[in-house]
Design a protein around this motif. Structure first.
Motif, short mmCIF file in Angstrom:
data_model
loop_
_atom_site.label_atom_id
_atom_site.label_comp_id
_atom_site.label_asym_id
_atom_site.label_seq_id
_atom_site.Cartn_x
_atom_site.Cartn_y
_atom_site.Cartn_z
N VAL A 1 1.16 -1.21 0.28
CA VAL A 1 0.53 0.35 0.01
C VAL A 1 1.41 1.40 0.13
O VAL A 1 2.13 1.13 0.69
N PRO A 2 0.12 2.14 -0.48
CA PRO A 2 -0.53 3.06 -0.82
C PRO A 2 -1.29 2.20 -1.99
O PRO A 2 -0.70 2.14 -2.86
N LEU A 3 -2.81 1.59 -2.11
CA LEU A 3 -3.49 1.15 -3.08
C LEU A 3 -2.77 2.41 -4.31
O LEU A 3 -3.09 3.59 -4.66
N ALA A 4 -3.13 2.31 -5.78
CA ALA A 4 -3.75 2.83 -6.94
C ALA A 4 -4.34 3.95 -6.91
O ALA A 4 -4.46 5.05 -7.10
N THR A 5 -5.51 3.81 -5.88
CA THR A 5 -6.62 4.86 -5.51
C THR A 5 -6.40 5.91 -4.59
O THR A 5 -7.73 6.28 -4.31
N GLN A 6 -4.63 5.27 -4.11
CA GLN A 6 -4.74 6.16 -2.69
C GLN A 6 -4.19 7.29 -2.69
O GLN A 6 -2.78 6.99 -3.27
N HIS A 7 -4.27 8.67 -2.39
CA HIS A 7 -3.53 9.58 -2.59
C HIS A 7 -3.29 10.76 -1.00
O HIS A 7 -3.78 10.14 -0.39
N HIS A 8 -1.80 11.00 -1.36
CA HIS A 8 -1.76 12.42 -0.05
C HIS A 8 -1.69 13.59 -0.40
O HIS A 8 -1.09 14.08 -1.42
N ILE A 9 -2.08 14.25 0.22
CA ILE A 9 -1.91 15.95 0.02
C ILE A 9 -0.83 16.00 0.89
O ILE A 9 -1.05 15.61 2.57
N ALA A 10 -0.93 17.26 1.61
CA ALA A 10 0.86 17.97 2.61
C ALA A 10 -0.35 18.19 3.73
O ALA A 10 -1.22 18.97 3.16
N SER A 11 0.40 18.11 4.77
CA SER A 11 -0.24 18.03 5.95
C SER A 11 -0.02 19.75 6.21
O SER A 11 0.74 20.70 5.56
N PRO A 12 -1.51 20.20 6.90
CA PRO A 12 -1.50 21.45 7.74
C PRO A 12 -0.07 21.79 8.66
O PRO A 12 -0.69 21.53 9.60
N TYR A 13 0.60 22.01 8.88
CA TYR A 13 1.76 21.60 9.57
C TYR A 13 2.12 23.23 9.69
O TYR A 13 2.99 23.54 9.62
N PRO A 14 1.92 23.97 10.54
CA PRO A 14 2.41 25.53 11.15
C PRO A 14 3.89 25.63 10.92
O PRO A 14 4.59 26.34 10.25
N TYR A 15 4.23 24.17 12.00
CA TYR A 15 5.82 24.65 13.08
C TYR A 15 6.97 24.69 11.57
O TYR A 15 7.28 25.39 11.19
N ARG A 16 6.56 23.22 10.94
CA ARG A 16 6.97 23.19 9.63
C ARG A 16 6.83 23.82 8.08
O ARG A 16 6.61 23.52 7.60
N SER A 17 5.59 24.56 8.17
CA SER A 17 5.64 25.57 6.82
C SER A 17 5.74 27.13 6.60
O SER A 17 7.32 27.00 8.11
N GLU A 18 6.40 27.22 5.33
CA GLU A 18 6.95 28.18 5.19
C GLU A 18 6.39 29.90 6.01
O GLU A 18 6.80 30.59 6.36
N THR A 19 5.15 29.87 6.48
CA THR A 19 3.95 30.95 7.36
C THR A 19 3.80 30.41 8.81
O THR A 19 2.42 30.23 8.47
N PRO A 20 4.80 29.76 9.16
CA PRO A 20 4.20 29.87 10.82
C PRO A 20 2.62 29.87 11.05
O PRO A 20 1.77 29.87 11.86
N ASP A 21 2.77 31.67 11.01
CA ASP A 21 1.90 32.81 11.36
C ASP A 21 0.54 33.14 10.85
O ASP A 21 -0.39 33.26 11.37
N ASP A 22 0.52 32.72 9.51
CA ASP A 22 -0.39 32.48 8.32
C ASP A 22 -1.19 32.09 8.59
O ASP A 22 -0.95 30.62 7.28
N ALA A 23 -2.48 31.58 9.09
CA ALA A 23 -3.01 30.59 9.10
C ALA A 23 -4.20 30.45 8.25
O ALA A 23 -4.38 29.31 7.18
N GLN A 24 -4.03 31.69 7.42
CA GLN A 24 -5.56 31.98 6.00
C GLN A 24 -4.28 30.98 4.47
O GLN A 24 -4.95 30.49 3.83
N ALA A 25 -2.78 31.92 5.07
CA ALA A 25 -1.74 30.27 3.94
C ALA A 25 -1.89 28.93 3.73
O ALA A 25 -1.86 28.32 3.09
N ILE A 26 -2.06 28.71 4.98
CA ILE A 26 -2.14 27.59 5.31
C ILE A 26 -3.25 26.99 5.39
O ILE A 26 -3.59 26.24 4.50
N ILE A 27 -4.29 27.51 5.44
CA ILE A 27 -5.68 26.68 4.66
C ILE A 27 -5.14 26.57 2.93
O ILE A 27 -6.20 25.78 2.71
N GLY A 28 -5.19 28.33 2.80
CA GLY A 28 -5.18 28.59 0.91
C GLY A 28 -4.46 27.75 0.70
O GLY A 28 -4.93 27.05 -0.53
N ARG A 29 -3.40 26.84 1.21
CA ARG A 29 -2.06 25.97 0.55
C ARG A 29 -3.11 24.26 0.27
O ARG A 29 -3.07 23.42 -0.41
#
Ligand code: PLP
Length: 466
Positions: A171-199
């Motif tokens: 696994v994962p099966l061919a039908t299973q996919h992942h997108i990036a996690s909303p991880y503030p501490y490891r994001s380019e903009t830890p304090d910008d909630a709207q940017a994290i949500i937008g991404r």
């Protein structure tokens, strides 16, 4: 049996979940004997503060006598009632009714599983059936989050995005996919909630467009990612993802196996943002670990489509011998009573403030780069270099060392592989127990920092930064 012979027999016969089998044989098991409130006693008589509620499940704390009493009464009256052949039992029916009343308004029907993994597996089966039955059989792809955990069934393990659950398991099966996690501490903009949500929204839209909306069935997520390192997304993230799924014509599945039952403050994390999922999975806090049980809650729209599928003589081939087990259901009813009338949810909210302050107070420690929490679910993330957020070299084997040091300090918490320390104390915790908890965590961090190789790793990171 003596402790030594128990450990030897465990080594020989008992296969443990999610360990390296050879490492376990070499180390041997730690045998737990009894518990009360947030306290555990091991077979050597050590009294340990359990800051992780077992496996984020014993939300009521150990030793709740009223739970034991209702379980014994139900066992004596009717220890088993099948749900097959149209049979049912009073505790299961009452529990389904209460869960529907307590959960988001979109959820009207309940299927009981034995835990979280088979709740996820059931959700996947129901979704497959739903689209096949409603003439949209091409909708088979499922999207989930990187660092997500959706259990260990043969389908759910592929939605889980942790490497050890994939390695050698096809696994994962061919039908299973992942997108990036909303991880503030490891994001380019830890304090910008709207940017994290937008991404996150953009990533979901891109993935659906790439696969074709007509091929995508659902998006699964935990409101706060637990086993991936207690990743707390910004407020508003869950609602934004729910709305995006609506626009994209895919089902939104909230996996509240950890976050349910007061763990993050309200009864369900969805409640805090008025999110109404199409399906929701729960387990753990449902019975507070006193007996196995999970559930999938679903919208009436999905239920009606399943109910209308096929001929009157065609059963829907989904079931388990122990679905809606009456003893587990009786336990869950008492656990729900303790959460509400017993004041546990209210206490969790009050203690959640002390918990937040306590974890944040650790930010001044040389090893702690981040503190994050909601309700009584939280983590601190350890880094070698605070400015650059540099992780420690895995060769230090820090997580095992931290777990061992914590045990010596008579505290249990989760030490994840990438040096995130996870906490989820029982909702019955008192303020003084919370203080002891934070004190023991700090002492553990001090003990680990006293090791020359750890100090050297911090010094060398400081030097690179300078
Ligand atoms: N989903 C989530 C979010 C979980 O955290 C877990 C377990 O930790 C599961 C599913 C699987 O539940 P179980 O271990 O009861 O099978």
């Amino acid at each position: 049996m003596t402790i030594a012979s128990l450990i030897e027999s465990d080594r020989k016969h008992l296969i443990h979940p999610v360990v390296n089998y050879r490492a376990h044989e070499a180390r041997g098991a730690t045998i737990l004997e009894s518990g009360h409130g947030v306290w555990l006693r091991d077979a050597s008589g050590n009294e340990l503060l359990d800051a992780f509620a077992g496996l984020w499940c014993v939300n009521t704390g150990y030793g709740q006598e009223s739970i034991v009493r209702v379980a014994a009464e139900q066992m004596a009256r009717l220890p088993y009632a099948t749900g097959y052949f149209h049979f049912s039992s009073a505790p299961a029916i009452e529990l389904a009714e209460q869960l529907v009343a307590l959960s988001p308004a979109s959820l009207q029907r309940v299927y009981f599983s034995l835990g979280g993994s088979d709740a996820i597996d059931s959700a996947v089966r129901f979704i497959t059936h739903y689209y096949n039955a409603t003439g949209r059989a091409s909708k088979k792809h499922i999207i989930a989050l990187e660092r997500g955990y959706h259990g260990s069934s043969s389908s759910g393990s592929g939605l889980t995005a942790l490497a050890s659950f994939h390695r050698n398991f096809d696994v994962p099966l061919a039908t299973q996919h992942h997108i990036a996690s909303p991880y503030p501490y490891r994001s380019e903009t830890p304090d910008d909630a709207q940017a994290i949500i937008g991404r996150s929204i953009a990533a979901l839209e891109e993935k659906v467009t790439a696969l074709g909306a007509e091929n995508v069935a659902a998006f699964f997520c935990e409101p706060i990612q637990g086993s991936g390192g207690v990743i707390v997304p910004p407020q508003g993230w869950l609602k934004a993802m729910r709305d995006a799924c609506h626009r994209l014509d895919i089902l939104f599945v909230a996996d509240e196996v950890i976050t349910g039952f007061g763990r993050t403050g309200p009864m369900f994390a969805c409640e805090a943002e008025r999110v109404e999922p199409d399906l929701m999975t729960v387990a753990k806090g449902l019975t507070a670990g006193y007996a196995p049980m999970g559930a999938v809650l679903m919208s009436d729209r999905i239920y009606q489509a399943l109910a209308d599928s096929g001929n009157r003589s065609d059963p829907i081939g989904h079931g388990q011998t122990y679905s809606a087990h009456p003893v587990s259901a009786a336990i869950a009813l008492e656990v729900l009573r303790l959460y509400r009338e017993g004041g546990l949810i209210d206490n969790g909210v009050v203690q959640g403030r002390h918990f937040a302050a306590g974890l944040d107070s650790l930010l001044d420690h040389p090893l702690v780069g981040d503190s994050r929490h909601r309700g009584l679910l939280g983590a601190v993330e350890l880094v070698a270099d605070k400015q650059k957020r540099t992780r420690f070299d895995p060769s230090l084997d820090l997580s095992n060392r931290i777990f061992a040091a914590a045990y010596r300090n008579k505290i249990i918490f989760r030490a994840f592989g990438d040096n995130i320390l996870g906490f989820a104390p029982a909702l019955c915790i008192t303020e003084s127990e919370m203080q002891q908890m934070i004190k023991r965590v700090r002492k553990t961090l001090d003990d680990v920092l006293a090791d020359e190789d750890v100090r050297a790793a911090v010094r060398s990171a400081e030097k690179t930064a300078a």
